[in-house]
Design a protein around this motif. Structure first.
Motif, PDB file in Angstrom:
ATOM      1  N   PHE A  27      43.685  -9.893  22.587  1.00 11.01           N
ATOM      2  CA  PHE A  27      43.250  -9.313  23.859  1.00 11.01           C
ATOM      3  C   PHE A  27      41.800  -9.719  24.108  1.00 11.01           C
ATOM      4  CE2 PHE A  27      46.304  -6.050  22.221  1.00 11.01           C
ATOM      5  CZ  PHE A  27      47.289  -6.271  23.171  1.00 11.01           C
ATOM      6  N   LEU A  28      41.451  -9.800  25.381  1.00 12.62           N
ATOM      7  CA  LEU A  28      40.068 -10.098  25.764  1.00 12.62           C
ATOM      8  C   LEU A  28      39.515  -8.950  26.592  1.00 12.62           C
ATOM      9  CD1 LEU A  28      37.747 -12.302  26.052  1.00 12.62           C
ATOM     10  CD2 LEU A  28      38.818 -12.872  28.230  1.00 12.62           C
ATOM     11  N   GLY A  30      35.329  -7.658  27.494  1.00 14.89           N
ATOM     12  CA  GLY A  30      34.200  -8.319  28.155  1.00 14.89           C
ATOM     13  C   GLY A  30      33.918  -9.701  27.594  1.00 14.89           C
ATOM     14  N   GLY A  31      34.447  -9.992  26.425  1.00 17.99           N
ATOM     15  CA  GLY A  31      34.301 -11.324  25.827  1.00 17.99           C
ATOM     16  C   GLY A  31      32.967 -11.547  25.129  1.00 17.99           C
ATOM     17  N   LEU A  34      34.137 -11.747  21.258  1.00 20.44           N
ATOM     18  CA  LEU A  34      35.239 -12.681  20.994  1.00 20.44           C
ATOM     19  C   LEU A  34      34.881 -14.112  21.396  1.00 20.44           C
ATOM     20  CD1 LEU A  34      38.175 -13.146  20.135  1.00 20.44           C
ATOM     21  CD2 LEU A  34      38.861 -12.644  22.483  1.00 20.44           C
ATOM     22  N   ALA A  97      21.098   2.140  22.925  1.00 21.47           N
ATOM     23  CA  ALA A  97      20.384   1.533  21.793  1.00 21.47           C
ATOM     24  C   ALA A  97      20.992   0.180  21.410  1.00 21.47           C
ATOM     25  CB  ALA A  97      20.428   2.468  20.586  1.00 21.47           C
ATOM     26  N   ALA A  99      22.599  -3.743  22.072  1.00 21.22           N
ATOM     27  CA  ALA A  99      22.640  -4.977  22.851  1.00 21.22           C
ATOM     28  C   ALA A  99      21.548  -5.005  23.930  1.00 21.22           C
ATOM     29  CB  ALA A  99      24.032  -5.173  23.420  1.00 21.22           C
ATOM     30  N   ALA A 110      36.767  -0.483  24.405  1.00 22.14           N
ATOM     31  CA  ALA A 110      37.651  -0.977  23.329  1.00 22.14           C
ATOM     32  C   ALA A 110      37.016  -2.138  22.586  1.00 22.14           C
ATOM     33  CB  ALA A 110      38.997  -1.398  23.915  1.00 22.14           C
ATOM     34  N   GLY A 111      36.427  -3.068  23.331  1.00 22.56           N
ATOM     35  CA  GLY A 111      35.816  -4.237  22.695  1.00 22.56           C
ATOM     36  C   GLY A 111      34.665  -3.836  21.789  1.00 22.56           C
ATOM     37  N   ARG A 118      28.217  -8.452  11.926  1.00 29.57           N
ATOM     38  CA  ARG A 118      27.217  -9.489  12.193  1.00 29.57           C
ATOM     39  C   ARG A 118      26.781 -10.164  10.900  1.00 29.57           C
ATOM     40  NH1 ARG A 118      27.696  -9.704  17.759  1.00 29.57           N
ATOM     41  NH2 ARG A 118      25.881 -11.047  17.810  1.00 29.57           N
ATOM     42  N   PRO A 162      28.955  -3.084  12.951  1.00 28.60           N
ATOM     43  CA  PRO A 162      27.755  -3.214  13.777  1.00 28.60           C
ATOM     44  C   PRO A 162      27.639  -2.253  14.960  1.00 28.60           C
ATOM     45  CG  PRO A 162      29.359  -4.877  14.402  1.00 28.60           C
ATOM     46  CD  PRO A 162      29.996  -4.056  13.314  1.00 28.60           C
ATOM     47  N   SER A 163      28.713  -1.572  15.329  1.00 30.07           N
ATOM     48  CA  SER A 163      28.684  -0.833  16.603  1.00 30.07           C
ATOM     49  C   SER A 163      27.840   0.434  16.531  1.00 30.07           C
ATOM     50  CB  SER A 163      30.116  -0.458  17.003  1.00 30.07           C
ATOM     51  OG  SER A 163      30.090   0.492  18.059  1.00 30.07           O
ATOM     52  N   ASP A 164      26.957   0.600  17.506  1.00 31.70           N
ATOM     53  CA  ASP A 164      26.234   1.870  17.650  1.00 31.70           C
ATOM     54  C   ASP A 164      27.151   2.925  18.264  1.00 31.70           C
ATOM     55  OD1 ASP A 164      23.391   1.263  16.875  1.00 31.70           O
ATOM     56  OD2 ASP A 164      23.674  -0.291  18.387  1.00 31.70           O
ATOM     57  N   LEU A 211      47.288  -2.183  21.630  1.00 29.48           N
ATOM     58  CA  LEU A 211      46.253  -2.210  22.666  1.00 29.48           C
ATOM     59  C   LEU A 211      45.569  -0.850  22.728  1.00 29.48           C
ATOM     60  CD1 LEU A 211      45.168  -3.754  25.334  1.00 29.48           C
ATOM     61  CD2 LEU A 211      46.915  -2.397  26.525  1.00 29.48           C
ATOM     62  N   ILE A 212      44.269  -0.836  22.656  1.00 24.33           N
ATOM     63  CA  ILE A 212      43.543   0.428  22.874  1.00 24.33           C
ATOM     64  C   ILE A 212      43.567   0.708  24.379  1.00 24.33           C
ATOM     65  CG2 ILE A 212      41.332   1.633  22.694  1.00 24.33           C
ATOM     66  CD1 ILE A 212      40.634  -0.111  20.310  1.00 24.33           C
ATOM     67  N   TYR A 237      17.453  -5.208  21.257  1.00 27.34           N
ATOM     68  CA  TYR A 237      18.180  -6.443  20.999  1.00 27.34           C
ATOM     69  C   TYR A 237      18.294  -6.727  19.505  1.00 27.34           C
ATOM     70  CZ  TYR A 237      20.014 -10.551  23.430  1.00 27.34           C
ATOM     71  OH  TYR A 237      20.830 -11.481  23.984  1.00 27.34           O
TER      72      TYR A 237
HETATM   73  C1  LIG Z   1      22.995 -10.709  21.331  1.00 26.35           C
HETATM   74  C2  LIG Z   1      23.879  -9.500  21.101  1.00 26.35           C
HETATM   75  C3  LIG Z   1      23.284  -8.323  20.663  1.00 26.35           C
HETATM   76  C4  LIG Z   1      24.094  -7.196  20.446  1.00 26.35           C
HETATM   77  N1  LIG Z   1      23.530  -6.030  19.988  1.00 26.35           N
HETATM   78  C5  LIG Z   1      24.315  -4.957  19.739  1.00 26.35           C
HETATM   79  C6  LIG Z   1      23.779  -3.751  19.207  1.00 26.35           C
HETATM   80  O1  LIG Z   1      22.581  -3.637  18.972  1.00 26.35           O
HETATM   81  N2  LIG Z   1      24.629  -2.714  18.990  1.00 26.35           N
HETATM   82  C7  LIG Z   1      25.967  -2.796  19.239  1.00 26.35           C
HETATM   83  O2  LIG Z   1      26.696  -1.818  19.031  1.00 26.35           O
HETATM   84  N3  LIG Z   1      26.503  -3.937  19.717  1.00 26.35           N
HETATM   85  C8  LIG Z   1      25.716  -4.992  19.972  1.00 26.35           C
HETATM   86  N4  LIG Z   1      26.273  -6.148  20.429  1.00 26.35           N
HETATM   87  C9  LIG Z   1      27.720  -6.269  20.468  1.00 26.35           C
HETATM   88  C10 LIG Z   1      28.312  -5.842  21.766  1.00 26.35           C
HETATM   89  O3  LIG Z   1      28.176  -4.433  21.885  1.00 26.35           O
HETATM   90  C11 LIG Z   1      29.781  -6.243  21.669  1.00 26.35           C
HETATM   91  O4  LIG Z   1      29.824  -7.650  21.763  1.00 26.35           O
HETATM   92  C12 LIG Z   1      30.621  -5.621  22.754  1.00 26.35           C
HETATM   93  O5  LIG Z   1      30.578  -4.226  22.704  1.00 26.35           O
HETATM   94  C13 LIG Z   1      32.063  -6.086  22.620  1.00 26.35           C
HETATM   95  O6  LIG Z   1      32.789  -5.616  23.755  1.00 26.35           O
HETATM   96  P1  LIG Z   1      33.641  -6.643  24.634  1.00 26.35           P
HETATM   97  O7  LIG Z   1      34.373  -5.830  25.643  1.00 26.35           O
HETATM   98  O8  LIG Z   1      32.809  -7.749  25.158  1.00 26.35           O
HETATM   99  O9  LIG Z   1      34.641  -7.160  23.516  1.00 26.35           O
HETATM  100  P2  LIG Z   1      35.378  -8.559  23.369  1.00 26.35           P
HETATM  101  O10 LIG Z   1      34.431  -9.580  22.887  1.00 26.35           O
HETATM  102  O11 LIG Z   1      36.161  -8.871  24.602  1.00 26.35           O
HETATM  103  O12 LIG Z   1      36.442  -8.187  22.230  1.00 26.35           O
HETATM  104  C14 LIG Z   1      36.040  -7.755  20.954  1.00 26.35           C
HETATM  105  C15 LIG Z   1      37.304  -7.501  20.143  1.00 26.35           C
HETATM  106  O13 LIG Z   1      38.042  -6.429  20.706  1.00 26.35           O
HETATM  107  C16 LIG Z   1      39.383  -6.812  20.980  1.00 26.35           C
HETATM  108  N5  LIG Z   1      39.795  -6.047  22.160  1.00 26.35           N
HETATM  109  C17 LIG Z   1      39.165  -6.005  23.365  1.00 26.35           C
HETATM  110  N6  LIG Z   1      39.762  -5.108  24.158  1.00 26.35           N
HETATM  111  C18 LIG Z   1      40.807  -4.579  23.454  1.00 26.35           C
HETATM  112  C19 LIG Z   1      41.791  -3.564  23.719  1.00 26.35           C
HETATM  113  N7  LIG Z   1      41.836  -2.898  24.885  1.00 26.35           N
HETATM  114  N8  LIG Z   1      42.677  -3.264  22.745  1.00 26.35           N
HETATM  115  C20 LIG Z   1      42.654  -3.898  21.550  1.00 26.35           C
HETATM  116  N9  LIG Z   1      41.747  -4.878  21.249  1.00 26.35           N
HETATM  117  C21 LIG Z   1      40.831  -5.178  22.195  1.00 26.35           C
HETATM  118  C22 LIG Z   1      39.323  -8.315  21.160  1.00 26.35           C
HETATM  119  O14 LIG Z   1      40.569  -8.934  20.881  1.00 26.35           O
HETATM  120  C23 LIG Z   1      38.265  -8.684  20.137  1.00 26.35           C
HETATM  121  O15 LIG Z   1      38.851  -8.764  18.861  1.00 26.35           O
HETATM  122  C24 LIG Z   1      25.489  -7.280  20.688  1.00 26.35           C
HETATM  123  C25 LIG Z   1      26.060  -8.470  21.138  1.00 26.35           C
HETATM  124  C26 LIG Z   1      25.276  -9.567  21.350  1.00 26.35           C
HETATM  125  C27 LIG Z   1      25.922 -10.844  21.829  1.00 26.35           C
END
Ligand SMILES: Cc1cc2nc3c(=O)[nH]c(=O)nc-3n(C[C@H](O)[C@H](O)[C@H](O)COP(=O)(O)OP(=O)(O)OC[C@H]3O[C@@H](n4cnc5c(N)ncnc54)[C@H](O)[C@@H]3O)c2cc1C
Length: 330
Positions: A27-28, A30-31, A34, A97, A99, A110-111, A118, A162-164, A211-212, A237
């Motif tokens: 699944f994708l 915000g990307g 992934l 706090a 990203a 979910a992502g 990291r 890594p998730s806050d 799927l979440i 950051y």
């Molecule tokens: C430079 C940088 C700094 C960052 N700093 C922080 C930080 O300080 N703290 C922090 O917590 N995070 C940080 N992040 C991470 C950021 O929070 C995550 O990249 C973001 O939350 C992921 O969400 P997304 O929707 O883009 O996920 P995606 O990249 O789209 O997906 C992530 C994973 O979730 C899966 N997925 C997505 N949606 C679903 C669904 N509905 N059901 C099942 N699986 C699913 C995907 O298949 C993939 O495996 C940082 C990222 C970057 C690039």
């Protein structure tokens, strides 16, 4: 980046069926995690099913007083939501706090939960990593391990989650709602992420294709008095070296209710059950907070470069509890 097929889901059950049918489909959201991994070669999916158009972008009240957060709600919208800010401030603070503003505008609930570690060795496809390539070895064990785990690690993996946001959700006793081929199941967040054990490649208990769809927060009076504190190398950051999510209710000078979770110290957000048990009914004093922090970190096992995390985690917890007791802004 390896070639892949892209589909946009308009129906949740169909999306589950599509991903379940292909072992190398994902699944994708915000990307933001992934797609980075696809660029690095850490992830090589053959099919990517975009789930951001599914109707999961709402934050809704539940009949029992809780709140349902759709899996597609963007991190910035969740952090800014009036109900979340007033009734679950720890969640809003944890999101803010993490990203950057631009990333939070894209990242989904979910992502965020399923973002991967990291650990620099996990992200570098030229070196061994049991999480990326089971059985290949752990480069962090004897390598540069300043950012790694001090609790719950295994001989296979010392990476941290890594998730806050997930740390706050653990302190809030959230439930993850999941749709699979057999229908819906609900997973308490404390059981959602895994410790590495012998299969560090699995971050969570999700089965392939599940799927979440939402995360639910229970009604919780103590949650209104909660806060998040993140210690990191830069003021923004940067991922947590140590973070603490806590909620505290004090009555007549004693701790009536308390919830605590740590980030940055384990393969999953770490619910501090020992500290909580030590605090319930205890005087709301710094001495009680010191003892609770001591109890929680008693089994910590540092690696070569991260022994500093033990006092850092203890002191951060004490400081946050003192601030919550005083009603001071965090
Ligand atoms: C430079 C940088 C700094 C960052 N700093 C922080 C930080 O300080 N703290 C922090 O917590 N995070 C940080 N992040 C991470 C950021 O929070 C995550 O990249 C973001 O939350 C992921 O969400 P997304 O929707 O883009 O996920 P995606 O990249 O789209 O997906 C992530 C994973 O979730 C899966 N997925 C997505 N949606 C679903 C669904 N509905 N059901 C099942 N699986 C699913 C995907 O298949 C993939 O495996 C940082 C990222 C970057 C690039």
């Amino acid at each position: 980046m390896s070639p892949f097929d892209y589909e946009r889901a308009i129906d949740a059950s169909a999306a589950v069926a599509r991903v379940s049918a292909r072992p190398n489909a994902v699944f994708l959201g915000g990307g933001t995690n992934l797609v980075d991994h696809m660029r690095l070669g850490v992830a090589r999916p053959e099919l990517v099913v975009d789930v951001t158009r599914l109707p999961f972008a709402r934050i809704e009240p539940l009949r029992d007083g809780g709140v349902r957060i759709g899996a597609g709600v963007r991190n910035s919208d969740l952090a800014a939501d009036r109900t979340i800010r007033s009734r679950y401030p720890v969640l809003s603070q944890a999101l803010l706090a993490g990203a950057s503003g631009q990333l939070r505008n894209l990242a989904t609930t979910a992502g965020n939960l399923l973002q991967r570690t990291r650990c620099a060795y996990f992200q570098d496809v030229t070196v061994p990593c049991n999480k990326r390539e089971p059985g290949s070895g752990c480069s962090a064990m004897e390598g540069h391990n300043r950012d790694h785990a001090i609790l719950g690690a295994s001989a296979q993996c010392v990476a941290v989650h890594p998730s806050d946001m997930a740390v706050a959700l653990v302190a809030l006793d959230a439930t993850v709602v999941v749709l699979g081929r057999q229908g819906e199941r609900r997973i308490p967040i404390a059981d959602f992420h895994r410790l590495p054990g012998d299969s560090p490649q699995r971050d969570s208990v999700l089965e392939h294709g599940e799927l979440i769809t939402a995360v639910e927060l229970p009604a919780s009076p103590v949650a209104a008095k909660s806060a998040y504190y993140k210690v990191r190398d830069r003021a923004s950051y940067a991922f947590a070296l140590v973070s603490v999510a806590a909620a505290l209710q004090v009555s007549d000078g004693r701790v009536e209710e308390v919830r605590i979770a740590f980030g940055g110290i384990a393969h999953k957000p770490w619910r501090a059950t020992r500290a909580e048990a030590s605090l319930r009914g205890a005087p709301a004093t710094d001495e009680s907070y010191r003892r609770a922090a001591q109890a929680e970190l008693a089994d910590a096992k540092p690696l070569k470069h991260n022994a500093f995390k033990i006092p850092l985690a203890r002191n951060t917890l004490r400081m946050l509890l003192r601030q919550l007791t005083a009603g001071a802004p965090t």
